[in-house]
Structures are given as structure tokens and as C-alpha cells.
Write a protein that holds these residues in place. Structure first.
Motif, PDB file in Angstrom:
ATOM      1  N   LEU A 142     -19.398  26.173  15.270  1.00  0.00           N
ATOM      2  CA  LEU A 142     -18.083  26.583  15.763  1.00  0.00           C
ATOM      3  C   LEU A 142     -17.393  27.523  14.775  1.00  0.00           C
ATOM      4  O   LEU A 142     -16.770  28.520  15.178  1.00  0.00           O
ATOM      5  N   LEU A 143     -17.505  27.222  13.489  1.00  0.00           N
ATOM      6  CA  LEU A 143     -16.889  28.082  12.470  1.00  0.00           C
ATOM      7  C   LEU A 143     -17.551  29.458  12.442  1.00  0.00           C
ATOM      8  O   LEU A 143     -16.857  30.486  12.321  1.00  0.00           O
ATOM      9  N   LEU A 144     -18.872  29.500  12.541  1.00  0.00           N
ATOM     10  CA  LEU A 144     -19.583  30.781  12.572  1.00  0.00           C
ATOM     11  C   LEU A 144     -19.221  31.570  13.823  1.00  0.00           C
ATOM     12  O   LEU A 144     -18.944  32.768  13.758  1.00  0.00           O
ATOM     13  N   PHE A 145     -19.233  30.894  14.968  1.00  0.00           N
ATOM     14  CA  PHE A 145     -18.880  31.556  16.221  1.00  0.00           C
ATOM     15  C   PHE A 145     -17.458  32.093  16.163  1.00  0.00           C
ATOM     16  O   PHE A 145     -17.178  33.207  16.630  1.00  0.00           O
ATOM     17  N   ASP A 146     -16.562  31.322  15.595  1.00  0.00           N
ATOM     18  CA  ASP A 146     -15.164  31.733  15.482  1.00  0.00           C
ATOM     19  C   ASP A 146     -15.036  33.015  14.661  1.00  0.00           C
ATOM     20  O   ASP A 146     -14.293  33.934  15.036  1.00  0.00           O
ATOM     21  N   ALA A 147     -15.776  33.104  13.543  1.00  0.00           N
ATOM     22  CA  ALA A 147     -15.726  34.298  12.690  1.00  0.00           C
ATOM     23  C   ALA A 147     -16.352  35.499  13.389  1.00  0.00           C
ATOM     24  O   ALA A 147     -15.811  36.615  13.352  1.00  0.00           O
ATOM     25  N   GLU A 148     -17.484  35.276  14.049  1.00  0.00           N
ATOM     26  CA  GLU A 148     -18.187  36.378  14.722  1.00  0.00           C
ATOM     27  C   GLU A 148     -17.370  36.938  15.876  1.00  0.00           C
ATOM     28  O   GLU A 148     -17.213  38.157  16.022  1.00  0.00           O
ATOM     29  N   PHE A 149     -16.830  36.023  16.693  1.00  0.00           N
ATOM     30  CA  PHE A 149     -16.055  36.517  17.829  1.00  0.00           C
ATOM     31  C   PHE A 149     -14.735  37.116  17.377  1.00  0.00           C
ATOM     32  O   PHE A 149     -14.231  38.052  18.013  1.00  0.00           O
ATOM     33  N   PHE A 150     -14.166  36.607  16.293  1.00  0.00           N
ATOM     34  CA  PHE A 150     -12.945  37.220  15.762  1.00  0.00           C
ATOM     35  C   PHE A 150     -13.188  38.692  15.435  1.00  0.00           C
ATOM     36  O   PHE A 150     -12.405  39.568  15.827  1.00  0.00           O
ATOM     37  N   ALA A 151     -14.283  38.982  14.711  1.00  0.00           N
ATOM     38  CA  ALA A 151     -14.603  40.368  14.354  1.00  0.00           C
ATOM     39  C   ALA A 151     -14.850  41.202  15.607  1.00  0.00           C
ATOM     40  O   ALA A 151     -14.347  42.328  15.732  1.00  0.00           O
ATOM     41  N   TRP A 152     -15.624  40.659  16.546  1.00  0.00           N
ATOM     42  CA  TRP A 152     -15.910  41.365  17.804  1.00  0.00           C
ATOM     43  C   TRP A 152     -14.618  41.622  18.567  1.00  0.00           C
ATOM     44  O   TRP A 152     -14.390  42.716  19.100  1.00  0.00           O
ATOM     45  N   HIS A 153     -13.762  40.624  18.628  1.00  0.00           N
ATOM     46  CA  HIS A 153     -12.533  40.689  19.411  1.00  0.00           C
ATOM     47  C   HIS A 153     -11.555  41.724  18.849  1.00  0.00           C
ATOM     48  O   HIS A 153     -10.983  42.533  19.592  1.00  0.00           O
ATOM     49  N   VAL A 154     -11.366  41.690  17.532  1.00  0.00           N
ATOM     50  CA  VAL A 154     -10.483  42.660  16.900  1.00  0.00           C
ATOM     51  C   VAL A 154     -10.995  44.082  17.150  1.00  0.00           C
ATOM     52  O   VAL A 154     -10.219  44.984  17.504  1.00  0.00           O
ATOM     53  N   LEU A 155     -12.278  44.288  16.967  1.00  0.00           N
ATOM     54  CA  LEU A 155     -12.878  45.614  17.175  1.00  0.00           C
ATOM     55  C   LEU A 155     -12.648  46.094  18.597  1.00  0.00           C
ATOM     56  O   LEU A 155     -12.301  47.261  18.826  1.00  0.00           O
ATOM     57  N   HIS A 156     -12.813  45.194  19.577  1.00  0.00           N
ATOM     58  CA  HIS A 156     -12.681  45.603  20.978  1.00  0.00           C
ATOM     59  C   HIS A 156     -11.227  45.707  21.429  1.00  0.00           C
ATOM     60  O   HIS A 156     -10.968  46.168  22.543  1.00  0.00           O
TER      61      HIS A 156
END
Length: 270
Positions: free
Chosen positions: A132-146
Motif C-alpha cells: 500500500l505504501l509503495l502503491f501510494d508513492a507510485e500513484f502519487f507521482a503518476w497523479h501529480v504528473l497527469h
């Protein structure tokens, strides 16, 4: 001597797996189903719909049960059938046209052998939290970029924001690229941590629930963000604010990345 040590080790392992081994044995007895290319799609859709359905029922009951309105973050909003049906159709379409063929390709490589022993309970919990912590960090980066790159937002992420305020069935209202990205993050994390198959199932169930809860539009005393201390978890109020203001609260679950980068915005809990 070695036989006694082996026996003692077996007893210790059995003790630590007391709660999980019967569950895993039951699942392994259905190995042919679990190894089927249909299982991931059926499991995903069934779990998702089971989590969405209670919130759909709440939305139907809300006009006749005033007490429910106290728990709605946007009390004046109720999703209509013209919003619910396209979301349901998109979920089924994505799983049929994209998820199932990818599952079929993975299945064609040959079924993976299921281990005989269940994971230890502490190991399962730790791996789920780390995923969950890894997914949270990965999607945060993806989300901000998009959100920050207009072309990426218009092309890939805008679809998900067409429903604002959000509701449970809008959780998976997204295009293929976004769905593929989320699935890719999930897959990489469980491989990276070498998760047990039972841990992977638990992680997917928890991840789907948290995603649906984030989009549900309902805040209850037992909502996840009220159970996690110190404001570490944003939850439905955190994500609902993102859907209404677009420029804050980019992390799907936890708050530390938004806090570090200055994009955290809090809303007064009801």
C-alpha cells in the motif's frame, strides 16, 4: 537431533500460521479455479461490485432516510442512473476487452505452482502495508504528473474527473492507460516484495476497498481515516476534496507525500 529440530521448527511455523493455514488449504483445494485465466477477472469484478453495492443502496435510500445525509460529504448530491450506468459499463468493458486478454497471455506462459504453506500472519500484514505504501508513492507521482502536464490530463486522466462529486461506481471510471498503470504498480510491488499468493489476494481486496471507500462520498465513524491515528491517512474526505478542487490531495491513501510537497489540503470533518 536433526529430526527433533525439524519437528520443533514445524511446530513453531504451525503456531505462527494458525489462522492462515486453514484458509490457504481451502483455497488450494480450489486450485483449478485459482489457476484459471478467468479467476482474476471474476475475482476483481466480484470484489469491486460487492464493495460498491452497499454505497449504491445508501444513495438510493438517502432521500428517504434523513440520518444518512449526515454522513454524506456532499449531502445535496445523489448520482443518477445516467451517471451510474456508464460507470458500470466502463468497468465491465475494461475487464472484458483489456484485463481478460492480458490475464490470458499471462496464463499461457504456464500456471505458477502454489506453495503448500501459508504465509506467517505478521509477514502477510507487513507485505500488505508495504504494498500500500509503495502503491501510494507510485500513484502519487503518476497523479501529480497527469495533473501538471495539460496534455496528459486531457488525454488520459480527465475521464476520471468527469464525475464530480464522486461516488462508489465512479472509482474505476477511467481509460485504459490509467487502468494499466494501476495494474502495473500492483504487479511490480508484489513481485518486488516476493509476496505469497494469499498475501496478493488480501492486498487486492484491501486496495479495492480503500479505492471504493475513497470515492464513496460517505464519511462514517468507522471510515478508515478515522481509524488510522495522527492524520496519516487521508481517506474519503481527503480524496473528495481532490475531486472538487483538482489541485490538492494527489495521494490516493496516505497524507505524507502531499504534506511533504505542500499539496495537502484538509477539510472540516463532519
Amino acid at each position: 537431533m536433526s529430526g527433533r529440530n525439524t519437528s520443533e521448527l514445524h511446530v513453531r511455523c504451525g503456531s505462527s500460521q494458525l489462522f492462515l493455514q486453514p484458509v490457504w488449504d481451502r483455497l488450494r483445494s480450489q486450485e483449478s479455479l485459482a489457476q484459471s485465466p478467468f479467476f482474476p477477472v471474476i475475482f476483481s469484478i466480484t470484489t469491486y461490485m460487492c464493495f460498491c453495492l452497499p454505497f449504491v443502496v445508501l444513495d438510493v435510500l438517502c432521500p428517504w432516510v434523513p440520518a444518512l445525509r449526515r454522513h454524506k460529504i456532499q449531502p445535496d448530491f445523489l448520482p443518477a442512473a445516467r451517471q451510474l450506468l456508464p460507470c458500470l459499463g466502463q468497468t465491465l468493458y475494461q475487464h472484458l476487452v483489456f484485463v481478460f486478454p492480458m490475464t490470458l497471455l499471462h496464463w499461457a506462459r504456464g500456471p505458477a505452482l502454489l506453495p503448500h504453506e501459508a504465509p506467517e500472519l505478521l509477514q502477510l500484514v507487513c507485505h500488505v502495508v508495504f504494498c500500500l505504501l509503495l502503491f501510494d508513492a507510485e500513484f502519487f507521482a503518476w497523479h501529480v504528473l497527469h495533473h501538471k502536464v495539460p496534455w496528459l490530463y486531457r488525454t488520459f486522466h480527465k475521464m476520471h474527473h468527469q464525475n464530480s462529486p464522486s461516488f462508489a461506481l465512479a472509482t474505476q471510471y477511467m481509460g485504459f492507460w490509467e487502468l494499466f498503470s494501476l495494474g502495473f504498480f500492483d504487479m511490480v510491488n508484489v513481485i518486488l516484495l516476493q509476496c505469497h499468493p494469499l498475501t496478493i489476494l488480501v492486498f487486492h481486496v484491501v486496495n479495492i476497498w480503500l479505492s471504493v471507500e475513497d470515492h464513496s462520498g460517505y464519511e462514517f465513524p468507522w471510515s478508515t481515516h478515522k481509524l488510522v491515528p495522527f492524520g496519516w491517512y487521508g481517506g474519503v474526505v481527503h480524496h473528495d476534496l481532490h475531486h472538487s478542487q483538482f489541485n490538492c490531495n494527489f495521494a490516493p491513501y496516505f497524507t505524507h507525500w502531499d504534506r511533504i510537497l505542500g499539496t495537502l489540503k484538509s477539510a472540516q470533518a463532519k
